[in-house]
Design a protein around this motif. Structure first.
Motif, PDB file in Angstrom:
ATOM      1  N   PHE A  87       0.807  -1.219   0.000  1.00 45.95           N
ATOM      2  CA  PHE A  87       0.000   0.000   0.000  1.00 45.95           C
ATOM      3  C   PHE A  87       0.843   1.273   0.000  1.00 45.95           C
ATOM      4  O   PHE A  87       0.646   2.161  -0.823  1.00 45.95           O
ATOM      5  N   GLN A  88       1.770   1.368   0.938  1.00 48.33           N
ATOM      6  CA  GLN A  88       2.519   2.612   1.101  1.00 48.33           C
ATOM      7  C   GLN A  88       3.245   3.008  -0.182  1.00 48.33           C
ATOM      8  O   GLN A  88       3.180   4.158  -0.627  1.00 48.33           O
ATOM      9  N   ARG A  89       3.904   2.036  -0.800  1.00 52.05           N
ATOM     10  CA  ARG A  89       4.647   2.319  -2.021  1.00 52.05           C
ATOM     11  C   ARG A  89       3.708   2.485  -3.213  1.00 52.05           C
ATOM     12  O   ARG A  89       3.910   3.345  -4.071  1.00 52.05           O
ATOM     13  N   GLY A  90       2.657   1.653  -3.247  1.00 49.90           N
ATOM     14  CA  GLY A  90       1.742   1.683  -4.383  1.00 49.90           C
ATOM     15  C   GLY A  90       0.964   2.977  -4.481  1.00 49.90           C
ATOM     16  O   GLY A  90       0.684   3.468  -5.583  1.00 49.90           O
ATOM     17  N   VAL A  91       0.604   3.552  -3.320  1.00 53.20           N
ATOM     18  CA  VAL A  91      -0.172   4.791  -3.318  1.00 53.20           C
ATOM     19  C   VAL A  91       0.740   6.009  -3.215  1.00 53.20           C
ATOM     20  O   VAL A  91       0.361   7.115  -3.614  1.00 53.20           O
ATOM     21  N   GLY A  92       1.938   5.801  -2.679  1.00 49.23           N
ATOM     22  CA  GLY A  92       2.896   6.896  -2.579  1.00 49.23           C
ATOM     23  C   GLY A  92       2.645   7.815  -1.405  1.00 49.23           C
ATOM     24  O   GLY A  92       2.490   9.029  -1.577  1.00 49.23           O
ATOM     25  N   VAL A  93       2.568   7.235  -0.192  1.00 48.91           N
ATOM     26  CA  VAL A  93       2.335   8.026   1.013  1.00 48.91           C
ATOM     27  C   VAL A  93       3.356   7.649   2.083  1.00 48.91           C
ATOM     28  O   VAL A  93       3.979   6.595   2.030  1.00 48.91           O
ATOM     29  N   TYR A  94       3.505   8.532   3.068  1.00 53.89           N
ATOM     30  CA  TYR A  94       4.378   8.245   4.199  1.00 53.89           C
ATOM     31  C   TYR A  94       3.788   7.136   5.063  1.00 53.89           C
ATOM     32  O   TYR A  94       2.586   6.858   5.014  1.00 53.89           O
ATOM     33  N   GLU A  95       4.636   6.529   5.868  1.00 53.62           N
ATOM     34  CA  GLU A  95       4.198   5.441   6.748  1.00 53.62           C
ATOM     35  C   GLU A  95       3.034   5.866   7.633  1.00 53.62           C
ATOM     36  O   GLU A  95       2.038   5.157   7.766  1.00 53.62           O
ATOM     37  N   GLN A  96       3.158   7.054   8.259  1.00 51.23           N
ATOM     38  CA  GLN A  96       2.108   7.515   9.178  1.00 51.23           C
ATOM     39  C   GLN A  96       0.775   7.705   8.443  1.00 51.23           C
ATOM     40  O   GLN A  96      -0.286   7.386   8.974  1.00 51.23           O
ATOM     41  N   ALA A  97       0.846   8.226   7.221  1.00 50.83           N
ATOM     42  CA  ALA A  97      -0.365   8.424   6.432  1.00 50.83           C
ATOM     43  C   ALA A  97      -0.978   7.085   6.056  1.00 50.83           C
ATOM     44  O   ALA A  97      -2.204   6.916   6.076  1.00 50.83           O
ATOM     45  N   ALA A  98      -0.131   6.102   5.722  1.00 53.73           N
ATOM     46  CA  ALA A  98      -0.625   4.771   5.382  1.00 53.73           C
ATOM     47  C   ALA A  98      -1.345   4.141   6.567  1.00 53.73           C
ATOM     48  O   ALA A  98      -2.388   3.496   6.420  1.00 53.73           O
ATOM     49  N   VAL A  99      -0.804   4.338   7.764  1.00 47.27           N
ATOM     50  CA  VAL A  99      -1.422   3.813   8.979  1.00 47.27           C
ATOM     51  C   VAL A  99      -2.825   4.393   9.165  1.00 47.27           C
ATOM     52  O   VAL A  99      -3.786   3.671   9.460  1.00 47.27           O
ATOM     53  N   LEU A 100      -2.954   5.689   9.001  1.00 47.70           N
ATOM     54  CA  LEU A 100      -4.255   6.352   9.179  1.00 47.70           C
ATOM     55  C   LEU A 100      -5.261   5.882   8.129  1.00 47.70           C
ATOM     56  O   LEU A 100      -6.427   5.619   8.449  1.00 47.70           O
ATOM     57  N   LEU A 101      -4.822   5.753   6.889  1.00 47.24           N
ATOM     58  CA  LEU A 101      -5.715   5.292   5.832  1.00 47.24           C
ATOM     59  C   LEU A 101      -6.148   3.845   6.065  1.00 47.24           C
ATOM     60  O   LEU A 101      -7.306   3.483   5.833  1.00 47.24           O
ATOM     61  N   GLY A 102      -5.204   3.018   6.529  1.00 52.21           N
ATOM     62  CA  GLY A 102      -5.538   1.627   6.828  1.00 52.21           C
ATOM     63  C   GLY A 102      -6.601   1.516   7.899  1.00 52.21           C
ATOM     64  O   GLY A 102      -7.545   0.728   7.786  1.00 52.21           O
ATOM     65  N   MET A 103      -6.479   2.342   8.940  1.00 48.09           N
ATOM     66  CA  MET A 103      -7.457   2.309  10.024  1.00 48.09           C
ATOM     67  C   MET A 103      -8.817   2.837   9.557  1.00 48.09           C
ATOM     68  O   MET A 103      -9.863   2.316   9.958  1.00 48.09           O
ATOM     69  N   LEU A 104      -8.821   3.847   8.712  1.00 46.91           N
ATOM     70  CA  LEU A 104     -10.080   4.367   8.177  1.00 46.91           C
ATOM     71  C   LEU A 104     -10.768   3.318   7.296  1.00 46.91           C
ATOM     72  O   LEU A 104     -11.998   3.223   7.276  1.00 46.91           O
ATOM     73  N   MET A 105      -9.982   2.523   6.573  1.00 44.88           N
ATOM     74  CA  MET A 105     -10.566   1.467   5.747  1.00 44.88           C
ATOM     75  C   MET A 105     -11.211   0.379   6.598  1.00 44.88           C
ATOM     76  O   MET A 105     -12.212  -0.216   6.214  1.00 44.88           O
ATOM     77  N   LEU A 106     -10.632   0.108   7.745  1.00 44.89           N
ATOM     78  CA  LEU A 106     -11.134  -0.970   8.596  1.00 44.89           C
ATOM     79  C   LEU A 106     -12.291  -0.553   9.494  1.00 44.89           C
ATOM     80  O   LEU A 106     -13.186  -1.350   9.770  1.00 44.89           O
ATOM     81  N   ARG A 107     -12.261   0.694   9.985  1.00 48.80           N
ATOM     82  CA  ARG A 107     -13.220   1.078  11.022  1.00 48.80           C
ATOM     83  C   ARG A 107     -14.090   2.276  10.660  1.00 48.80           C
ATOM     84  O   ARG A 107     -14.822   2.796  11.506  1.00 48.80           O
ATOM     85  N   GLY A 108     -14.019   2.712   9.402  1.00 47.86           N
ATOM     86  CA  GLY A 108     -14.895   3.800   8.978  1.00 47.86           C
ATOM     87  C   GLY A 108     -14.473   5.149   9.523  1.00 47.86           C
ATOM     88  O   GLY A 108     -13.403   5.298  10.129  1.00 47.86           O
ATOM     89  N   PRO A 109     -15.312   6.181   9.322  1.00 51.92           N
ATOM     90  CA  PRO A 109     -14.984   7.541   9.743  1.00 51.92           C
ATOM     91  C   PRO A 109     -14.677   7.643  11.234  1.00 51.92           C
ATOM     92  O   PRO A 109     -15.372   7.040  12.061  1.00 51.92           O
ATOM     93  N   GLN A 110     -13.633   8.406  11.565  1.00 44.68           N
ATOM     94  CA  GLN A 110     -13.213   8.582  12.955  1.00 44.68           C
ATOM     95  C   GLN A 110     -12.644   9.982  13.151  1.00 44.68           C
ATOM     96  O   GLN A 110     -12.184  10.607  12.196  1.00 44.68           O
ATOM     97  N   THR A 111     -12.659  10.447  14.387  1.00 45.97           N
ATOM     98  CA  THR A 111     -12.021  11.722  14.712  1.00 45.97           C
ATOM     99  C   THR A 111     -10.515  11.497  14.820  1.00 45.97           C
ATOM    100  O   THR A 111     -10.048  10.356  14.912  1.00 45.97           O
TER     101      THR A 111
END
Length: 230
Positions: free
Chosen positions: A91-115
């Motif tokens: 994911f990180q390399r394929g989309v071209g994002v930093y590690e921290q950004a990849a972590v946040l996107l991964g969590m949003l994919m799994l658990r939906g919208p969050q603060t």
């Protein structure tokens, strides 16, 4: 000759593809000894009843189809060796994002919208953000991502009535239908309230049964016991 770096893009995933990708990203960080994942393990991870919103009941064929699509997009790789085919994410390399950004996107994919606060708490096993402001900083970067890099990857949702913080959602499955999202949230809340009422009613019925049993053993009427002053 130097191979050119591919231009980052914003993938357009189905809900199942997002769940598969998010599950691979999660397991890579939380259970590294069991990673890469077999098709069976990946399916179980997609269908688990905790840390998932919405809950899904996917069959192996559905997961396999999603994996095949993600492989074509360069977001999942198949590993060789051994008797069982296993899969890893890219994911990180394929989309071209930093590690921290990849972590946040991964969590949003799994658990939906969050603060931002919820994201910081929920990603603790994936990556330890220093504070909420650092989470917000990476989210803002994803929101302001240039069109040259594929455009924004997240959106900031309107504030709900009675709440102080706005929630964030990913755009990896396309634009977010805010109205449908909110109606689903209301429906989920009503369902949760009904479940709590039913549980309380069962507990009251069980307590009444216990009281009647104890009164019978003591040879007194349950109604008389209820009328007895303290």
């Amino acid at each position: 000759m130097t191979t050119p770096t591919p231009t980052p893009v914003r993938p357009l995933l189905t809900d199942i593809e997002a769940r598969v990708l998010g599950t691979l990203m999660e397991k890579a960080r939380t259970v590294p000894d069991s990673y890469p994942l077999s098709l069976n393990s990946l399916t179980l991870g997609c269908n688990q009843k905790t840390s998932r919103d919405p809950l899904m009941e996917l069959g192996e064929s559905q997961v396999a189809s999603a994996v095949a699509s993600l492989r074509e997009q360069g977001l999942v790789h198949e590993t060789t060796g051994g008797r069982t085919t296993k899969f890893t994410h890219n994911f990180q390399r394929g989309v071209g994002v930093y590690e921290q950004a990849a972590v946040l996107l991964g969590m949003l994919m799994l658990r939906g919208p969050q603060t931002a606060g919820e994201l910081r708490l929920n990603t603790e096993r994936w990556y330890k953000f220093a504070d909420i402001s650092s989470v917000e900083g990476f989210l803002e970067e994803l929101l302001e991502r240039s069109e040259e890099k594929g455009g924004p990857l997240v959106v900031k949702l309107p504030r709900l009535a009675g709440t102080r913080e706005q929630r964030w959602a990913h755009l990896l499955c396309g634009e977010v239908d805010v109205q449908a999202l909110e109606s689903g949230r209301v429906s989920h809340g009503a369902s949760g309230n009904n479940e709590r009422i039913e549980r309380l009613e069962r507990e009251v019925a069980e307590l009444r049964s216990i009281v009647h049993k104890l009164c019978g053993e003591l040879g007194i009427s349950a109604d008389a016991a209820a009328d007895t002053p303290n």
